[in-house]
Design a protein around this motif. Structure first.
Motif, mmCIF file in Angstrom:
data_model
loop_
_atom_site.group_PDB
_atom_site.id
_atom_site.type_symbol
_atom_site.label_atom_id
_atom_site.label_comp_id
_atom_site.label_asym_id
_atom_site.label_seq_id
_atom_site.Cartn_x
_atom_site.Cartn_y
_atom_site.Cartn_z
ATOM 1 N N LYS A 16 37.801 54.557 38.417
ATOM 2 C CA LYS A 16 37.572 55.330 37.195
ATOM 3 C C LYS A 16 36.805 54.553 36.128
ATOM 4 O O LYS A 16 36.337 55.139 35.170
ATOM 5 N N THR A 17 36.683 53.253 36.296
ATOM 6 C CA THR A 17 36.070 52.429 35.255
ATOM 7 C C THR A 17 34.917 51.596 35.805
ATOM 8 O O THR A 17 34.799 51.387 37.010
ATOM 9 N N LEU A 18 34.086 51.111 34.883
ATOM 10 C CA LEU A 18 33.021 50.181 35.228
ATOM 11 C C LEU A 18 33.534 48.761 35.062
ATOM 12 O O LEU A 18 34.348 48.490 34.183
ATOM 13 N N SER A 19 33.050 47.862 35.896
ATOM 14 C CA SER A 19 33.471 46.466 35.852
ATOM 15 C C SER A 19 32.262 45.571 36.084
ATOM 16 O O SER A 19 31.442 45.845 36.953
ATOM 17 N N LEU A 20 32.147 44.503 35.282
ATOM 18 C CA LEU A 20 31.064 43.549 35.443
ATOM 19 C C LEU A 20 31.667 42.161 35.591
ATOM 20 O O LEU A 20 32.500 41.759 34.794
ATOM 21 N N THR A 21 31.248 41.438 36.648
ATOM 22 C CA THR A 21 31.731 40.074 36.852
ATOM 23 C C THR A 21 30.551 39.165 37.200
ATOM 24 O O THR A 21 29.544 39.619 37.723
ATOM 25 N N VAL A 22 30.727 37.890 36.873
ATOM 26 C CA VAL A 22 29.766 36.869 37.276
ATOM 27 C C VAL A 22 30.427 36.092 38.401
ATOM 28 O O VAL A 22 31.503 35.529 38.230
ATOM 29 N N THR A 23 29.789 36.073 39.570
ATOM 30 C CA THR A 23 30.370 35.445 40.745
ATOM 31 C C THR A 23 30.194 33.927 40.708
ATOM 32 O O THR A 23 29.465 33.397 39.860
ATOM 33 N N LYS A 24 30.841 33.239 41.646
ATOM 34 C CA LYS A 24 30.736 31.784 41.716
ATOM 35 C C LYS A 24 29.308 31.309 41.939
ATOM 36 O O LYS A 24 28.936 30.233 41.482
ATOM 37 N N ASP A 25 28.516 32.113 42.654
ATOM 38 C CA ASP A 25 27.122 31.732 42.883
ATOM 39 C C ASP A 25 26.192 32.256 41.788
ATOM 40 O O ASP A 25 24.985 32.373 41.976
ATOM 41 N N LEU A 26 26.782 32.567 40.607
ATOM 42 C CA LEU A 26 26.067 32.930 39.379
ATOM 43 C C LEU A 26 25.307 34.249 39.454
ATOM 44 O O LEU A 26 24.341 34.453 38.732
ATOM 45 N N LYS A 27 25.759 35.157 40.287
ATOM 46 C CA LYS A 27 25.165 36.483 40.366
ATOM 47 C C LYS A 27 26.057 37.471 39.621
ATOM 48 O O LYS A 27 27.268 37.295 39.534
ATOM 49 N N VAL A 28 25.439 38.519 39.095
ATOM 50 C CA VAL A 28 26.181 39.551 38.379
ATOM 51 C C VAL A 28 26.505 40.674 39.357
ATOM 52 O O VAL A 28 25.639 41.169 40.070
ATOM 53 N N SER A 29 27.769 41.066 39.373
ATOM 54 C CA SER A 29 28.248 42.138 40.236
ATOM 55 C C SER A 29 28.836 43.239 39.367
ATOM 56 O O SER A 29 29.629 42.966 38.468
ATOM 57 N N VAL A 30 28.430 44.482 39.625
ATOM 58 C CA VAL A 30 28.929 45.626 38.863
ATOM 59 C C VAL A 30 29.613 46.584 39.832
ATOM 60 O O VAL A 30 29.056 46.924 40.874
ATOM 61 N N LYS A 31 30.822 47.000 39.466
ATOM 62 C CA LYS A 31 31.545 48.019 40.224
ATOM 63 C C LYS A 31 31.563 49.282 39.380
ATOM 64 O O LYS A 31 31.815 49.224 38.176
#
Length: 64
Positions: A16-31
């Motif tokens: 139901k929500t958006l999520s943004l994370t920065v991974t260990k390999d410095l990439k941005v991941s959006v759910k």
């Protein structure tokens, strides 16, 4: 037209929500939810762009 500086990996799922994370390999991941419009996702990433860049720089400095 908005030009995004942040490249990101998008994963859609039953959520139901958006999520943004920065991974260990410095990439941005959006759910994002399956039915969420791309413009909404892009606007979300843009609104968090400064913060995600700060996180990437911080993680990069810590990994040295």
């Amino acid at each position: 037209m908005n030009f995004m500086k942040t490249d990101y990996e998008l994963k859609r799922s039953k959520r139901k929500t958006l999520s943004l994370t920065v991974t260990k390999d410095l990439k941005v991941s959006v759910k994002a939810p399956v039915g969420c419009p791309q413009k909404t996702i892009d606007d979300f990433v843009l609104s968090h762009e400064k913060r995600s860049e700060e996180r990437r720089v911080g993680k990069e400095c810590r990994s040295r």
